[in-house]
Design an enzyme around this catalytic site. Structure first.
Site, PDB file in Angstrom:
ATOM      1  N   ASP A  30       0.845  -1.193   0.000  1.00 53.19           N
ATOM      2  CA  ASP A  30       0.000   0.000   0.000  1.00 53.19           C
ATOM      3  C   ASP A  30       0.885   1.249   0.000  1.00 53.19           C
ATOM      4  O   ASP A  30       1.892   1.321   0.704  1.00 53.19           O
ATOM      5  CB  ASP A  30      -0.914   0.003   1.230  1.00 53.19           C
ATOM      6  CG  ASP A  30      -2.072   0.974   1.094  1.00 53.19           C
ATOM      7  OD1 ASP A  30      -3.218   0.511   0.988  1.00 53.19           O
ATOM      8  OD2 ASP A  30      -1.824   2.196   1.092  1.00 53.19           O
ATOM      9  N   VAL A  96     -11.089   2.830  -3.494  1.00 48.20           N
ATOM     10  CA  VAL A  96     -10.758   2.351  -4.839  1.00 48.20           C
ATOM     11  C   VAL A  96     -11.734   1.227  -5.191  1.00 48.20           C
ATOM     12  O   VAL A  96     -11.771   0.192  -4.507  1.00 48.20           O
ATOM     13  CB  VAL A  96      -9.301   1.844  -4.914  1.00 48.20           C
ATOM     14  CG1 VAL A  96      -8.992   1.332  -6.321  1.00 48.20           C
ATOM     15  CG2 VAL A  96      -8.322   2.954  -4.525  1.00 48.20           C
ATOM     16  N   HIS A 100     -10.197  -5.373  -3.271  1.00 49.01           N
ATOM     17  CA  HIS A 100      -8.866  -5.611  -2.709  1.00 49.01           C
ATOM     18  C   HIS A 100      -8.982  -6.045  -1.258  1.00 49.01           C
ATOM     19  O   HIS A 100      -9.867  -5.605  -0.531  1.00 49.01           O
ATOM     20  CB  HIS A 100      -7.969  -4.369  -2.827  1.00 49.01           C
ATOM     21  CG  HIS A 100      -8.591  -3.113  -2.340  1.00 49.01           C
ATOM     22  ND1 HIS A 100      -9.517  -2.405  -3.068  1.00 49.01           N
ATOM     23  CD2 HIS A 100      -8.438  -2.427  -1.178  1.00 49.01           C
ATOM     24  CE1 HIS A 100      -9.898  -1.335  -2.387  1.00 49.01           C
ATOM     25  NE2 HIS A 100      -9.265  -1.336  -1.232  1.00 49.01           N
ATOM     26  N   HIS A 102      -6.983  -6.023   2.209  1.00 49.96           N
ATOM     27  CA  HIS A 102      -5.868  -5.409   2.937  1.00 49.96           C
ATOM     28  C   HIS A 102      -5.261  -6.451   3.872  1.00 49.96           C
ATOM     29  O   HIS A 102      -5.976  -7.063   4.671  1.00 49.96           O
ATOM     30  CB  HIS A 102      -6.357  -4.256   3.822  1.00 49.96           C
ATOM     31  CG  HIS A 102      -6.894  -3.059   3.105  1.00 49.96           C
ATOM     32  ND1 HIS A 102      -6.157  -1.910   2.918  1.00 49.96           N
ATOM     33  CD2 HIS A 102      -8.100  -2.815   2.553  1.00 49.96           C
ATOM     34  CE1 HIS A 102      -6.899  -1.013   2.283  1.00 49.96           C
ATOM     35  NE2 HIS A 102      -8.084  -1.537   2.057  1.00 49.96           N
TER      36      HIS A 102
HETATM   37  P1  AMP Z   1      -9.855   1.270   0.330  1.00 51.04           P
HETATM   38  O1  AMP Z   1     -10.144   2.459   1.189  1.00 51.04           O
HETATM   39  O2  AMP Z   1     -10.208  -0.037   0.994  1.00 51.04           O
HETATM   40  O3  AMP Z   1     -10.463   1.407  -1.043  1.00 51.04           O
HETATM   41  O4  AMP Z   1      -8.283   1.213   0.185  1.00 51.04           O
HETATM   42  C1  AMP Z   1      -7.590   1.714  -0.903  1.00 51.04           C
HETATM   43  C2  AMP Z   1      -6.128   1.639  -0.571  1.00 51.04           C
HETATM   44  O5  AMP Z   1      -5.374   1.786  -1.762  1.00 51.04           O
HETATM   45  C3  AMP Z   1      -5.638   2.710   0.399  1.00 51.04           C
HETATM   46  O6  AMP Z   1      -5.065   2.086   1.548  1.00 51.04           O
HETATM   47  C4  AMP Z   1      -4.608   3.483  -0.415  1.00 51.04           C
HETATM   48  O7  AMP Z   1      -3.512   3.928   0.353  1.00 51.04           O
HETATM   49  C5  AMP Z   1      -4.189   2.464  -1.456  1.00 51.04           C
HETATM   50  N1  AMP Z   1      -3.659   3.008  -2.699  1.00 51.04           N
HETATM   51  C6  AMP Z   1      -4.182   3.977  -3.474  1.00 51.04           C
HETATM   52  N2  AMP Z   1      -3.435   4.184  -4.556  1.00 51.04           N
HETATM   53  C7  AMP Z   1      -2.391   3.307  -4.487  1.00 51.04           C
HETATM   54  C8  AMP Z   1      -1.273   3.025  -5.300  1.00 51.04           C
HETATM   55  N3  AMP Z   1      -1.044   3.693  -6.448  1.00 51.04           N
HETATM   56  N4  AMP Z   1      -0.411   2.058  -4.916  1.00 51.04           N
HETATM   57  C9  AMP Z   1      -0.614   1.383  -3.761  1.00 51.04           C
HETATM   58  N5  AMP Z   1      -1.675   1.586  -2.949  1.00 51.04           N
HETATM   59  C10 AMP Z   1      -2.546   2.553  -3.293  1.00 51.04           C
END
Ligand code: AMP
Length: 114
Positions: A30, A96, A100, A102
């Protein structure tokens, strides 16, 4: 739902700190880690949320858990423990819209989360 940043990572258009890849899944660190180890496990197929999983995704969804556990072992988290989280849509805090998982560990997690 348009293309997300994770689709661009899968396509190789945006770099990532990759920890695992096969034909169906990708895992990478992340960009804004919330723990010493914070890795995202994603399907390459752009499934927006966990609520969009279909019966045909059963093996894929299970594999996400197995890969997460394998990465956790490789990262030295298995003995101390770790947390797996899937956020779904607005109230779940999803930012996003590409499914995914975590994987977070390396520190004591509080419960319940905020
Ligand atoms: P969520 O809130 O569950 O949708 O988590 C999205 C996660 O994606 C967050 O923890 C962000 O820090 C992570 N994130 C966003 N853009 C990127 C990226 N380019 N590379 C790695 N992680 C990312």
């Amino acid at each position: 739902m348009g293309q997300t940043i994770f689709s661009k990572i899968v396509a190789g258009e945006i770099p990532c700190d990759k920890v695992f890849e096969d034909e169906e899944l990708l895992a990478f660190r992340d960009i804004k880690p919330q723990a010493p180890v914070h890795i995202l496990i994603i399907p390459k197929e752009p499934i927006p949320t966990v609520d969009d999983l279909e019966d045909r995704h059963q093996a894929l969804a299970g594999k996400m858990m197995l890969v997460a556990a394998r990465i956790a072992r490789e990262e030295g988290l298995a003995e101390g423990g770790y947390r797996l989280i899937v956020n779904c849509r607005a109230d779940g805090g999803q930012e996003v819209y590409h499914l995914h998982l975590h994987l977070m560990g390396g520190r004591k997690m509080s419960w319940p989360p905020g």
